[in-house]
Design an enzyme around this catalytic site. Structure first.
Site, short mmCIF file in Angstrom:
data_model
loop_
_atom_site.label_atom_id
_atom_site.label_comp_id
_atom_site.label_asym_id
_atom_site.label_seq_id
_atom_site.Cartn_x
_atom_site.Cartn_y
_atom_site.Cartn_z
N ASP A 178 0.87 -1.19 0.00
CA ASP A 178 0.00 0.00 0.00
C ASP A 178 0.90 1.23 0.00
O ASP A 178 2.10 1.14 0.28
CB ASP A 178 -0.91 0.00 1.24
CG ASP A 178 -1.82 1.22 1.29
OD1 ASP A 178 -2.34 1.63 0.22
OD2 ASP A 178 -2.01 1.80 2.38
N SER A 179 0.29 2.37 -0.25
CA SER A 179 1.02 3.63 -0.21
C SER A 179 1.36 4.01 1.23
O SER A 179 1.76 5.15 1.47
CB SER A 179 0.15 4.73 -0.80
OG SER A 179 -1.02 4.85 -0.02
N TYR A 197 -0.57 8.26 -2.82
CA TYR A 197 -0.58 7.89 -4.24
C TYR A 197 -1.73 8.62 -4.97
O TYR A 197 -1.65 8.87 -6.16
CB TYR A 197 -0.84 6.39 -4.42
CG TYR A 197 0.33 5.46 -4.17
CD1 TYR A 197 1.51 5.89 -3.58
CD2 TYR A 197 0.23 4.12 -4.53
CE1 TYR A 197 2.56 5.01 -3.36
CE2 TYR A 197 1.27 3.23 -4.31
CZ TYR A 197 2.43 3.67 -3.72
OH TYR A 197 3.45 2.79 -3.50
N GLY A 198 -2.78 8.91 -4.23
CA GLY A 198 -4.01 9.43 -4.83
C GLY A 198 -3.86 10.77 -5.53
O GLY A 198 -4.70 11.16 -6.33
N CYS A 221 -4.46 -1.38 -1.87
CA CYS A 221 -4.60 0.05 -2.11
C CYS A 221 -5.56 0.23 -3.28
O CYS A 221 -5.32 -0.29 -4.37
CB CYS A 221 -3.22 0.62 -2.47
SG CYS A 221 -3.21 2.34 -2.99
N ASN A 222 -6.66 0.94 -3.05
CA ASN A 222 -7.64 1.17 -4.13
C ASN A 222 -7.00 1.94 -5.29
O ASN A 222 -7.26 1.67 -6.45
CB ASN A 222 -8.82 1.98 -3.61
CG ASN A 222 -9.69 1.22 -2.63
OD1 ASN A 222 -10.72 0.70 -2.99
ND2 ASN A 222 -9.27 1.15 -1.38
N CYS A 230 -10.84 3.69 0.19
CA CYS A 230 -9.41 3.87 0.42
C CYS A 230 -9.08 3.05 1.66
O CYS A 230 -9.80 3.13 2.67
CB CYS A 230 -9.10 5.35 0.66
SG CYS A 230 -7.42 5.66 1.25
N THR A 231 -8.02 2.26 1.59
CA THR A 231 -7.74 1.32 2.69
C THR A 231 -7.28 2.02 3.97
O THR A 231 -7.21 1.40 5.02
CB THR A 231 -6.71 0.26 2.26
OG1 THR A 231 -5.53 0.92 1.80
CG2 THR A 231 -7.28 -0.61 1.15
N HIS A 232 -6.95 3.30 3.88
CA HIS A 232 -6.63 4.06 5.10
C HIS A 232 -7.89 4.40 5.91
O HIS A 232 -7.83 4.56 7.13
CB HIS A 232 -5.93 5.38 4.75
CG HIS A 232 -4.48 5.26 4.39
ND1 HIS A 232 -4.06 4.69 3.22
CD2 HIS A 232 -3.36 5.65 5.05
CE1 HIS A 232 -2.73 4.75 3.16
NE2 HIS A 232 -2.28 5.33 4.27
N1 DGL Z 1 -4.58 3.32 0.86
C1 DGL Z 1 -4.60 3.97 -0.40
C2 DGL Z 1 -5.90 3.64 -1.15
O1 DGL Z 1 -6.53 2.71 -0.85
C3 DGL Z 1 -4.37 5.41 -0.20
C4 DGL Z 1 -4.04 6.09 -1.48
C5 DGL Z 1 -3.15 7.27 -1.33
O2 DGL Z 1 -2.01 7.09 -0.90
O3 DGL Z 1 -3.59 8.36 -1.70
O4 DGL Z 1 -6.30 4.29 -2.06
#
Ligand code: DGL
Length: 263
Positions: free
Chosen positions: A11-12, A43-44, A74-75, A184-186
């Site tokens: 994940d990011s 990442y978004g 990570c989505n 988003c997984t966060h």
């Molecule tokens: N956990 C990432 C997701 O599911 C976060 C993306 C990000 O870093 O912006 O999208």
């Protein structure tokens, strides 16, 4: 390939640990290696090409550590890079997408909210899924800009986080939504605060359990399911804060190896 090789996840940052927890709960006999690419979060806000390059880097590191299957936890990385990864590497990949399909299916009011990153909401895969499964549903999309950096900084229940959540979620409420999708997984780490804002009549859903079930199904299909806990281990690597990674994992009882790694 054999069943004792680990499952890889990336994940990011620390958000994908919400997926790791679901996977570990359903598949306690599996060794895992988790990469928290916190240095490159969020990442978004990046371009499709940047997200793709980061996804390739993480995949190659996990493959060099012998992973038998990779979960893109990570989505944003899934919706922008999983097609490429599946075409270019031979291990199975499990991705995560916002759960708009079940939300649209179960919604009684015909209105669902989606809180996700800009990268996910603007992706072709999200557009396709929404068009296919939510065409008769009012979908209120909201970019959660700023939330990932706050979670990465360990500020889960801070004033700043609550203010942003109020700003993003209250405009959804007049639409009479009954489901809110966390894309988003966060974000599952913010569920208590989110529930307070949207009220108890809104059901919050994410894709963690579905990802764990799909992982099990794919491991079974390829005869790669580990059936004993002998010699298994859980490794977590971060190129960000080790302390924050440890805090987010502090509710897990098993013994875990958390390390800094420059990747
Ligand atoms: N956990 C990432 C997701 O599911 C976060 C993306 C990000 O870093 O912006 O999208």
């Amino acid at each position: 390939m054999n069943e004792k090789q680990p499952i890889g996840l990336f994940d990011s940052g620390i958000g994908g640990t919400s997926i790791w927890k679901e996977v570990h709960h359903l598949l306690p006999n599996e060794s895992t290696i988790y990469l928290s690419d916190s240095k490159n979060a969020p990442y978004g806000e990046k371009s499709v090409e940047e997200i793709l390059q980061l996804s390739i880097k993480n995949t190659e590191l996990l493959l060099s550590k012998g992973c038998k299957l990779i979960i893109v936890a990570c989505n944003t990385a899934t919706t922008n890079a999983i097609d490429y990864l599946r075409k270019n590497y031979s291990v199975p990949f499990i991705g995560i997408e916002p759960a708009i399909k079940p939300a649209a299916l179960y919604s009684k009011t015909g209105a669902v909210g989606v809180l996700a990153t800009k990268g996910t909401l603007s992706s072709k895969l999200f557009e396709k899924t929404a068009a296919e499964f939510a065409k008769n549903t009012i979908t209120i999309e909201q970019d959660g800009e700023g939330l990932v950096p706050l979670i990465e900084a360990g500020k889960l229940n801070s004033n700043e986080t609550n203010k942003l959540l109020i700003k993003y979620l209250t405009p959804m409420l007049p639409h009479n939504l009954d489901y809110l999708v966390l894309g988003c997984t966060h974000y599952p780490y913010l569920i208590p605060q989110i529930q307070k804002i949207v009220g108890k009549n809104v059901t919050i859903i994410d894709s963690g359990k579905a990802v764990a079930k799909q992982t099990k199904a794919i491991l079974e299909k390829y005869n790669l399911l580990s059936d004993s806990s002998i010699n298994i281990n859980f490794q977590f690597y971060t190129n960000g804060s080790l302390a924050i990674l440890k805090t987010i994992l502090s509710d897990v009882k098993d013994e875990m190896a958390t390390k800094n790694l420059d990747f």
